[in-house]
Design a protein around this motif. Structure first.
Motif, PDB file in Angstrom:
ATOM      1  N   TYR A 413       4.966  -0.051  -2.459  1.00 33.54           N
ATOM      2  CA  TYR A 413       5.254   1.118  -1.570  1.00 33.54           C
ATOM      3  C   TYR A 413       5.096   2.452  -2.305  1.00 33.54           C
ATOM      4  O   TYR A 413       4.340   3.307  -2.053  1.00 33.54           O
ATOM      5  CB  TYR A 413       6.533   1.219  -0.640  1.00 33.54           C
ATOM      6  N   GLU A 416       1.377   3.036  -3.762  1.00 33.02           N
ATOM      7  CA  GLU A 416       0.491   3.233  -2.671  1.00 33.02           C
ATOM      8  C   GLU A 416       0.475   4.636  -2.006  1.00 33.02           C
ATOM      9  O   GLU A 416      -0.412   5.147  -1.629  1.00 33.02           O
ATOM     10  CB  GLU A 416       0.572   2.094  -1.650  1.00 33.02           C
ATOM     11  N   HIS A 417       2.030   5.196  -1.866  1.00 31.03           N
ATOM     12  CA  HIS A 417       2.101   6.479  -1.321  1.00 31.03           C
ATOM     13  C   HIS A 417       2.328   7.427  -2.201  1.00 31.03           C
ATOM     14  O   HIS A 417       2.803   8.569  -1.893  1.00 31.03           O
ATOM     15  CB  HIS A 417       3.366   6.346  -0.454  1.00 31.03           C
ATOM     16  N   SER A 418       2.119   7.343  -3.744  1.00 27.18           N
ATOM     17  CA  SER A 418       2.480   8.372  -4.729  1.00 27.18           C
ATOM     18  C   SER A 418       1.214   9.507  -4.762  1.00 27.18           C
ATOM     19  O   SER A 418       0.356   9.257  -4.154  1.00 27.18           O
ATOM     20  CB  SER A 418       2.296   7.667  -5.970  1.00 27.18           C
ATOM     21  N   GLU A 420      -0.246  10.795  -7.139  1.00 22.64           N
ATOM     22  CA  GLU A 420      -1.595  10.364  -7.935  1.00 22.64           C
ATOM     23  C   GLU A 420      -2.479   9.382  -7.057  1.00 22.64           C
ATOM     24  O   GLU A 420      -3.790   9.577  -7.550  1.00 22.64           O
ATOM     25  CB  GLU A 420      -0.879   9.636  -9.274  1.00 22.64           C
ATOM     26  N   MET A 421      -2.162   8.701  -6.054  1.00 23.29           N
ATOM     27  CA  MET A 421      -3.041   7.976  -5.660  1.00 23.29           C
ATOM     28  C   MET A 421      -3.596   8.357  -4.227  1.00 23.29           C
ATOM     29  O   MET A 421      -4.552   8.003  -3.841  1.00 23.29           O
ATOM     30  CB  MET A 421      -2.105   6.567  -5.223  1.00 23.29           C
ATOM     31  N   THR A 422      -2.848   9.033  -3.770  1.00 21.28           N
ATOM     32  CA  THR A 422      -3.051   9.598  -2.492  1.00 21.28           C
ATOM     33  C   THR A 422      -3.512  11.197  -2.174  1.00 21.28           C
ATOM     34  O   THR A 422      -4.101  11.718  -1.323  1.00 21.28           O
ATOM     35  CB  THR A 422      -2.195   9.317  -1.375  1.00 21.28           C
ATOM     36  N   GLY A 423      -2.994  11.883  -3.284  1.00 20.62           N
ATOM     37  CA  GLY A 423      -3.220  13.387  -3.487  1.00 20.62           C
ATOM     38  C   GLY A 423      -2.110  14.032  -2.623  1.00 20.62           C
ATOM     39  O   GLY A 423      -2.120  15.490  -2.614  1.00 20.62           O
ATOM     40  N   GLN A 424      -1.230  13.380  -1.832  1.00 24.46           N
ATOM     41  CA  GLN A 424      -0.069  14.204  -1.267  1.00 24.46           C
ATOM     42  C   GLN A 424       1.181  13.241  -1.427  1.00 24.46           C
ATOM     43  O   GLN A 424       1.188  12.130  -2.027  1.00 24.46           O
ATOM     44  CB  GLN A 424      -0.308  14.200  -0.015  1.00 24.46           C
ATOM     45  N   HIS A 450      -5.795   2.640 -11.608  1.00 28.38           N
ATOM     46  CA  HIS A 450      -6.504   3.716 -10.980  1.00 28.38           C
ATOM     47  C   HIS A 450      -6.388   5.151 -11.937  1.00 28.38           C
ATOM     48  O   HIS A 450      -7.637   5.837 -11.897  1.00 28.38           O
ATOM     49  CB  HIS A 450      -5.434   3.967  -9.809  1.00 28.38           C
TER      50      HIS A 450
END
Length: 516
Positions: A413, A416-418, A420-424, A450
């Motif tokens: 979790y 995937e929600h960091s 660095e991975m999502t931009g938010q 990534h």
């Protein structure tokens, strides 16, 4: 005296089995990693207890063994605080059923387990002094001779057979030559002796399951009220009827329903409806401030309902009060769901942790407990029924949680929600995820892969992180070479690690070499 003499071999047999189990525990656990050995020891202990004494029928014994096996399955999946707690609890219930001391009803069984747990550390010492006292009263020498004589023939013939086998079989002769008595004496150490004593005391409680006499049957205490205090008691009863009577409870329920309706409306407006909050107040702050305090509110409400609607009371028979209680408890359930949404919003900003996962589970249990309160009132059940239903819900939840890999869940979790991975969202707390252990490695590997592909500005730091994880994996693999550390979860993880490239080290950095 004759019956006691007949009991002497039984006590000695139990003690002999306890010593063998302590030796097995020494082989499994002393200075060794813990894994599948906990399950194997639990099964061996249960089998020893079943052989020693059983008042169950053959069918009942097999059903009890099957239930115990199911309860011990979490120890195969993974050794954790939860699975280790479930194992002894299930074994205690199993041996109490063997001894014919298990009551009906989950609430009473829970009370028996607590009593067994409190008495277990002292059972071995208690039985030892009881044996000594009985031996002195009935003739200590004769008792000791009877206890020793029962082992003379087996040990003597066993030694003779062993010597004959050694003379006839070169392999057994070689094994006997490997026995070094001086080396065996070196194994006698104070920490090891303490370990044996602790294991003996623990094992003895399961081989001879007993409950404290004071807790087996609690006599009723009939208190006589002096004549001079009758007036005082009546006045106190009158005050209680006024403060906690039907009229007071009715007014309290009306007030409580109004207050809870206001809170529910605010949550529906800001959390569910998405209306803008007042200036200076963020959704994270709004969610965090109420997530836990609302659960305390729900628990207090549950306590009030149980006290106000006692079975057989005047308030429990009033239809209007019952409807008000239904509405209020339903509002409490909505409040708990609102608390879950608050926590979800907070996690969306500040990531997931063990404590926040535990909060989700706890809130679900509170909601289930409130629903069971409604069921208890509607079905006109007793408080003991309610307690048993809550214990069953709690037991089923904890048993299910023992099979869930929360470390992997949290790591997946958060990665995937960091940011660095999502931009938010929030930046990944790499050190916290690393502290979760080996289950977090696949998620961290995806994270590092990534970052390597995106050529992040802080690339050198990621090289160091990849190197650290590689070192952790090397130590983990070295520990898994000992069969005692095996678990089904570790077996699955090793298969995952074997089917992918080792921890990604971005280009330009040196490859990881184990032990370097």
């Amino acid at each position: 005296m004759t019956s006691f003499l007949r009991a002497a071999p039984s006590y000695c047999a139990r003690f002999g089995v306890a010593v063998l189990l302590a030796a097995l525990a020494d082989f499994f656990f002393y200075g060794q990693p813990v894994g599948i050995t906990l399950f194997l020891f639990g099964i061996t202990l249960a089998a020893a207890a079943a052989i020693q004494s059983s008042t169950l029928s053959v069918r009942g014994l097999w059903l009890a063994l099957a239930a115990l096996l199911v309860a011990l399955l979490p120890l195969i999946e993974n050794v954790s605080a939860l699975s280790v707690a479930i194992g002894p609890a299930a074994t205690a219930v199993f041996v109490l059923s063997l001894a014919g001391r298990l009551r009906r009803g989950l609430a009473r069984i829970a009370g028996q387990f607590v009593a067994f747990l409190l008495a277990a550390p002292f059972r071995f010492v208690h039985d030892f002094f009881r044996w000594r006292k009985a031996a002195r009263r009935l003739g200590g020498r004769r008792i000791r001779l009877a206890a020793i004589a029962v082992w003379v023939m087996p040990l003597t013939l066993g030694a003779v057979f062993l010597a004959l086998f050694g003379a006839a079989n070169p392999v057994i002769e070689y094994w006997l030559s490997l026995i070094d008595l001086l080396s065996l004496l070196d194994l006698i150490q104070l920490p090891r002796l303490a370990f044996w004593l602790v294991v003996l005391a623990g094992v003895w409680a399961f081989l001879r399951p007993r409950l404290p006499r004071s807790l087996r049957s609690i006599p009723r205490v009939v208190s006589s009220v002096p004549v001079g205090r009758v007036t005082t008691t009546k006045s106190a009863k009158a005050i209680e009827d006024v403060i906690f009577g039907k009229a007071a409870i009715l007014r309290a329920l009306v007030v409580f329903n109004i207050l809870f309706a206001v809170q529910t409306t605010l949550d529906a407006t800001y959390l569910w409806g998405g209306i803008a909050l007042p200036d200076g107040l963020t959704y994270a702050a709004y969610a965090h401030r109420g997530a836990y305090s609302l659960i305390v509110t729900a628990l207090l409400a549950a306590g009030f309902v149980l006290a106000a609607l006692r079975p057989g009371s005047a308030t429990s028979g009033d239809p209007f009060i019952r409807r008000l209680v239904y509405v209020w408890v339903a509002q409490n359930i909505v409040l708990v769901i609102s608390s879950i949404l608050r926590l979800d919003l907070y996690i969306g900003i500040y990531a997931l942790t063990y404590w926040r996962v535990a909060a989700f589970v706890w809130m679900g249990l509170v909601a289930a407990g409130l629903a069971l309160i409604i069921a208890r009132i509607a079905l006109e059940k007793s408080n003991e029924w309610l307690l048993s239903a809550n214990l069953l819900t709690l037991s089923a939840t904890l048993y299910a949680c023992s099979f869930i890999n929360f470390a992997a869940l949290i790591a997946n979790y958060n990665v995937e929600h960091s940011f660095e991975m999502t931009g938010q969202g929030t930046e990944l707390d790499f050190w916290y995820l690393r502290s979760l252990g080996s289950s977090a490695w696949p998620a961290l590997d995806r994270f590092l892969e990534h970052q390597g592909k995106t050529n992040a500005p802080s690339l050198p730091s990621y090289r160091g992180l990849a190197r650290l994880l590689g070192q952790d994996e090397a130590r983990y693999r070295a520990g898994q070479e000992n069969w005692r550390a095996w678990s089904f979860r570790d077996w699955r993880l090793l298969r995952t690690l074997d089917t992918r490239i080792p921890f990604v080290v971005p280009q330009g950095s040196e490859p990881f070499v184990p032990g370097r």
